[in-house]
Design an enzyme around this catalytic site. Structure first.
Site, mmCIF file in Angstrom:
data_model
loop_
_atom_site.group_PDB
_atom_site.id
_atom_site.type_symbol
_atom_site.label_atom_id
_atom_site.label_comp_id
_atom_site.label_asym_id
_atom_site.label_seq_id
_atom_site.Cartn_x
_atom_site.Cartn_y
_atom_site.Cartn_z
ATOM 1 N N ASP A 6 0.872 -1.173 0.000
ATOM 2 C CA ASP A 6 0.000 0.000 0.000
ATOM 3 C C ASP A 6 0.914 1.230 0.000
ATOM 4 O O ASP A 6 2.147 1.106 -0.153
ATOM 5 C CB ASP A 6 -0.995 -0.033 1.177
ATOM 6 C CG ASP A 6 -0.324 0.139 2.537
ATOM 7 O OD1 ASP A 6 0.929 0.198 2.602
ATOM 8 O OD2 ASP A 6 -1.053 0.212 3.544
ATOM 9 N N HIS A 7 0.325 2.419 0.201
ATOM 10 C CA HIS A 7 1.126 3.653 0.186
ATOM 11 C C HIS A 7 2.178 3.651 1.295
ATOM 12 O O HIS A 7 3.291 4.125 1.109
ATOM 13 C CB HIS A 7 0.201 4.870 0.345
ATOM 14 C CG HIS A 7 -0.645 4.808 1.583
ATOM 15 N ND1 HIS A 7 -1.702 3.933 1.703
ATOM 16 C CD2 HIS A 7 -0.565 5.477 2.756
ATOM 17 C CE1 HIS A 7 -2.246 4.090 2.903
ATOM 18 N NE2 HIS A 7 -1.565 5.011 3.566
ATOM 19 N N GLY A 32 3.156 -4.562 8.159
ATOM 20 C CA GLY A 32 3.146 -5.941 7.653
ATOM 21 C C GLY A 32 1.964 -6.734 8.191
ATOM 22 O O GLY A 32 1.645 -7.811 7.683
ATOM 23 N N ILE A 33 1.300 -6.194 9.189
ATOM 24 C CA ILE A 33 0.246 -6.961 9.870
ATOM 25 C C ILE A 33 -1.062 -6.990 9.068
ATOM 26 O O ILE A 33 -1.649 -8.056 8.865
ATOM 27 C CB ILE A 33 0.019 -6.411 11.295
ATOM 28 C CG1 ILE A 33 1.278 -6.639 12.138
ATOM 29 C CG2 ILE A 33 -1.178 -7.092 11.952
ATOM 30 C CD1 ILE A 33 1.236 -5.971 13.500
ATOM 31 N N HIS A 93 9.475 -24.196 9.264
ATOM 32 C CA HIS A 93 8.425 -24.868 10.037
ATOM 33 C C HIS A 93 7.017 -24.661 9.494
ATOM 34 O O HIS A 93 6.184 -25.565 9.609
ATOM 35 C CB HIS A 93 8.461 -24.389 11.496
ATOM 36 C CG HIS A 93 9.646 -24.891 12.253
ATOM 37 N ND1 HIS A 93 9.704 -24.936 13.627
ATOM 38 C CD2 HIS A 93 10.847 -25.385 11.822
ATOM 39 C CE1 HIS A 93 10.862 -25.427 14.021
ATOM 40 N NE2 HIS A 93 11.586 -25.691 12.937
ATOM 41 N N HIS A 129 6.681 -31.187 10.532
ATOM 42 C CA HIS A 129 6.123 -29.874 10.196
ATOM 43 C C HIS A 129 5.100 -29.979 9.062
ATOM 44 O O HIS A 129 4.158 -29.198 8.999
ATOM 45 C CB HIS A 129 7.240 -28.898 9.832
ATOM 46 C CG HIS A 129 8.232 -28.727 10.939
ATOM 47 N ND1 HIS A 129 7.891 -28.207 12.157
ATOM 48 C CD2 HIS A 129 9.546 -29.070 11.019
ATOM 49 C CE1 HIS A 129 8.950 -28.209 12.952
ATOM 50 N NE2 HIS A 129 9.966 -28.731 12.283
#
Ligand code: RB5
Length: 147
Positions: A8-9, A69-70, A99, A134
């Site tokens: 995004d911006h 980043g969330i 993992h 894993h």
């Protein structure tokens, strides 16, 4: 290796810096799915575009940049087949490949400098999934999509 990248911006400058890094390193085909400037926009649009490119097999990995980043990771993980990880350190960059078999890397321009972000990208793209126990857990994770 084809990589879909988006931001995004608030992650635009980080996206551009990661692109420059990967172009210098070489060996990657980059599909930049936007945004293309710092005009305010909505991160779910770009998360969906990159996640779809990875889920369809068009790209092997995705990279998403926003402020933290969330938000990008939350959106990308809504798309079936996506295992997106918001990463801000080198240990986690490797661990989420080994993992979790993460296929989308999400990073924050407001939390990471470009040097650390480049190192995280390198570790993410060059670390293999360990499989074994894993794989069982990743299979269980993906089965959650159908519950
Ligand atoms: C944009 O201001 C910001 O909310 C966005 O880039 C991201 O950090 C959301 O998770």
């Amino acid at each position: 290796m084809k990589i879909a990248i988006g931001s995004d911006h608030a992650g635009f400058a980080l996206k551009e810096s990661v692109k420059k890094h990967l172009e210098e390193v070489g060996g990657f085909e980059l599909a930049d799915l936007g945004t293309y400037d710092t005009k305010s926009c909505h991160y779910p649009v770009f998360a969906e575009a990159v996640a779809n490119a990875v889920a369809s097999g068009e790209a092997q990995f995705g990279i998403l940049c926003c402020g933290t980043g969330i938000g990008m990771s939350m959106c990308a993980n809504k798309v079936k087949g996506i295992r997106a990880a918001a990463v801000s350190d080198c240990f986690t960059a490797e661990a989420t490949r080994m993992h979790n078999d993460a296929n989308v890397l999400c990073m924050g321009e407001r939390t990471l400098g470009p040097g650390l972000a480049n190192r995280i990208v390198d570790l993410f793209l060059h670390t293999s999934f360990e499989g074994g126990r894993h794989q069982t857990r990743v299979d269980m994770m993906m089965a959650l999509e159908n519950k």
